[in-house]
Write a protein that holds these residues in place. Structure first.
Motif, PDB file in Angstrom:
ATOM      1  N   ARG A   5       0.844  -1.211   0.000  1.00  0.00           N
ATOM      2  CA  ARG A   5       0.000   0.000   0.000  1.00  0.00           C
ATOM      3  C   ARG A   5       0.875   1.255   0.000  1.00  0.00           C
ATOM      4  O   ARG A   5       0.637   2.197  -0.746  1.00  0.00           O
ATOM      5  CB  ARG A   5      -0.914  -0.029   1.219  1.00  0.00           C
ATOM      6  CG  ARG A   5      -1.691   1.208   1.452  1.00  0.00           C
ATOM      7  CD  ARG A   5      -2.777   1.373   0.452  1.00  0.00           C
ATOM      8  NE  ARG A   5      -3.498   2.589   0.800  1.00  0.00           N
ATOM      9  CZ  ARG A   5      -4.495   3.037   0.134  1.00  0.00           C
ATOM     10  NH1 ARG A   5      -4.934   2.391  -0.902  1.00  0.00           N
ATOM     11  NH2 ARG A   5      -5.086   4.138   0.485  1.00  0.00           N
ATOM     12  N   ARG A   6       1.913   1.265   0.832  1.00  0.00           N
ATOM     13  CA  ARG A   6       2.827   2.404   0.899  1.00  0.00           C
ATOM     14  C   ARG A   6       3.538   2.607  -0.443  1.00  0.00           C
ATOM     15  O   ARG A   6       3.748   3.730  -0.879  1.00  0.00           O
ATOM     16  CB  ARG A   6       3.839   2.203   2.019  1.00  0.00           C
ATOM     17  CG  ARG A   6       4.674   3.432   2.269  1.00  0.00           C
ATOM     18  CD  ARG A   6       5.616   3.308   3.464  1.00  0.00           C
ATOM     19  NE  ARG A   6       5.218   2.317   4.446  1.00  0.00           N
ATOM     20  CZ  ARG A   6       5.992   1.299   4.828  1.00  0.00           C
ATOM     21  NH1 ARG A   6       7.200   1.142   4.331  1.00  0.00           N
ATOM     22  NH2 ARG A   6       5.582   0.448   5.736  1.00  0.00           N
ATOM     23  N   GLU A  10       3.369   6.134  -2.235  1.00  0.00           N
ATOM     24  CA  GLU A  10       4.548   6.989  -2.229  1.00  0.00           C
ATOM     25  C   GLU A  10       5.452   6.845  -3.446  1.00  0.00           C
ATOM     26  O   GLU A  10       6.104   7.799  -3.837  1.00  0.00           O
ATOM     27  CB  GLU A  10       5.372   6.698  -0.976  1.00  0.00           C
ATOM     28  CG  GLU A  10       4.649   6.991   0.308  1.00  0.00           C
ATOM     29  CD  GLU A  10       5.414   6.548   1.545  1.00  0.00           C
ATOM     30  OE1 GLU A  10       6.524   6.002   1.402  1.00  0.00           O
ATOM     31  OE2 GLU A  10       4.889   6.744   2.651  1.00  0.00           O
ATOM     32  N   SER A  11       5.520   5.669  -4.041  1.00  0.00           N
ATOM     33  CA  SER A  11       6.543   5.400  -5.049  1.00  0.00           C
ATOM     34  C   SER A  11       6.038   5.370  -6.483  1.00  0.00           C
ATOM     35  O   SER A  11       6.834   5.468  -7.401  1.00  0.00           O
ATOM     36  CB  SER A  11       7.226   4.061  -4.759  1.00  0.00           C
ATOM     37  OG  SER A  11       7.776   4.083  -3.475  1.00  0.00           O
ATOM     38  N   LEU A  12       4.762   5.195  -6.681  1.00  0.00           N
ATOM     39  CA  LEU A  12       4.253   5.060  -8.035  1.00  0.00           C
ATOM     40  C   LEU A  12       4.187   6.421  -8.712  1.00  0.00           C
ATOM     41  O   LEU A  12       3.544   7.333  -8.220  1.00  0.00           O
ATOM     42  CB  LEU A  12       2.874   4.409  -8.024  1.00  0.00           C
ATOM     43  CG  LEU A  12       2.274   4.079  -9.372  1.00  0.00           C
ATOM     44  CD1 LEU A  12       3.161   3.089 -10.116  1.00  0.00           C
ATOM     45  CD2 LEU A  12       0.889   3.508  -9.209  1.00  0.00           C
ATOM     46  N   ARG A  33       8.168  -4.562  -8.160  1.00  0.00           N
ATOM     47  CA  ARG A  33       8.879  -5.284  -7.115  1.00  0.00           C
ATOM     48  C   ARG A  33       8.753  -4.514  -5.808  1.00  0.00           C
ATOM     49  O   ARG A  33       9.137  -3.355  -5.715  1.00  0.00           O
ATOM     50  CB  ARG A  33      10.350  -5.405  -7.506  1.00  0.00           C
ATOM     51  CG  ARG A  33      11.171  -6.113  -6.495  1.00  0.00           C
ATOM     52  CD  ARG A  33      12.594  -6.211  -6.985  1.00  0.00           C
ATOM     53  NE  ARG A  33      13.436  -6.692  -5.897  1.00  0.00           N
ATOM     54  CZ  ARG A  33      14.736  -6.669  -5.925  1.00  0.00           C
ATOM     55  NH1 ARG A  33      15.382  -6.216  -6.965  1.00  0.00           N
ATOM     56  NH2 ARG A  33      15.423  -7.117  -4.904  1.00  0.00           N
ATOM     57  N   VAL A  34       8.245  -5.176  -4.787  1.00  0.00           N
ATOM     58  CA  VAL A  34       8.116  -4.605  -3.451  1.00  0.00           C
ATOM     59  C   VAL A  34       8.644  -5.657  -2.478  1.00  0.00           C
ATOM     60  O   VAL A  34       7.963  -6.636  -2.186  1.00  0.00           O
ATOM     61  CB  VAL A  34       6.656  -4.237  -3.114  1.00  0.00           C
ATOM     62  CG1 VAL A  34       6.572  -3.639  -1.728  1.00  0.00           C
ATOM     63  CG2 VAL A  34       6.086  -3.287  -4.151  1.00  0.00           C
ATOM     64  N   LEU A  49      -5.378   4.308 -14.512  1.00  0.00           N
ATOM     65  CA  LEU A  49      -5.743   3.050 -13.897  1.00  0.00           C
ATOM     66  C   LEU A  49      -4.562   2.091 -13.940  1.00  0.00           C
ATOM     67  O   LEU A  49      -4.021   1.810 -15.007  1.00  0.00           O
ATOM     68  CB  LEU A  49      -6.932   2.418 -14.639  1.00  0.00           C
ATOM     69  CG  LEU A  49      -7.388   1.050 -14.136  1.00  0.00           C
ATOM     70  CD1 LEU A  49      -7.933   1.158 -12.719  1.00  0.00           C
ATOM     71  CD2 LEU A  49      -8.432   0.491 -15.071  1.00  0.00           C
ATOM     72  N   VAL A  50      -4.148   1.648 -12.770  1.00  0.00           N
ATOM     73  CA  VAL A  50      -3.165   0.576 -12.646  1.00  0.00           C
ATOM     74  C   VAL A  50      -3.877  -0.523 -11.875  1.00  0.00           C
ATOM     75  O   VAL A  50      -4.160  -0.377 -10.696  1.00  0.00           O
ATOM     76  CB  VAL A  50      -1.885   1.027 -11.911  1.00  0.00           C
ATOM     77  CG1 VAL A  50      -0.935  -0.134 -11.747  1.00  0.00           C
ATOM     78  CG2 VAL A  50      -1.217   2.183 -12.643  1.00  0.00           C
ATOM     79  N   MET A  51      -4.207  -1.596 -12.568  1.00  0.00           N
ATOM     80  CA  MET A  51      -5.009  -2.660 -11.975  1.00  0.00           C
ATOM     81  C   MET A  51      -4.122  -3.823 -11.553  1.00  0.00           C
ATOM     82  O   MET A  51      -3.388  -4.380 -12.381  1.00  0.00           O
ATOM     83  CB  MET A  51      -6.040  -3.141 -12.995  1.00  0.00           C
ATOM     84  CG  MET A  51      -6.910  -4.249 -12.483  1.00  0.00           C
ATOM     85  SD  MET A  51      -8.195  -4.741 -13.651  1.00  0.00           S
ATOM     86  CE  MET A  51      -7.258  -5.170 -15.096  1.00  0.00           C
ATOM     87  N   GLY A  52      -4.157  -4.152 -10.275  1.00  0.00           N
ATOM     88  CA  GLY A  52      -3.396  -5.293  -9.786  1.00  0.00           C
ATOM     89  C   GLY A  52      -4.060  -6.590 -10.204  1.00  0.00           C
ATOM     90  O   GLY A  52      -5.222  -6.819  -9.905  1.00  0.00           O
TER      91      GLY A  52
END
Length: 63
Positions: A5-6, A10-12, A33-34, A49-52
């Motif tokens: 989630r972070r 924060e990073s996207l 990669r997380v 939209l970035v769909m997981g």
């Protein structure tokens, strides 16, 4: 899951979500990669939209 989630919070880079990612060869998905986890996502350019598609440990995610 808090780390994932972070990452999105924060990073996207919403202007270019492909900037620090790798496309999957032969598939219409991108990998993020997380830590020990991989997020397989589809990106739609016409809307923000970035769909997981799948979130799993790196040894399991590509199966």
């Amino acid at each position: 899951m808090k780390r994932i989630r972070r990452f999105f919070d924060e990073s996207l880079d919403l202007d270019n979500p492909r900037s620090r990612r790798k496309p999957l060869v032969g598939r219409d998905e991108w990998r993020y990669r997380v830590a020990d986890y991989r997020l397989l996502c589809k990106i739609q350019d016409d809307v923000l939209l970035v769909m997981g598609v799948k979130v799993a440990h790196r040894r399991e995610v590509y199966r």
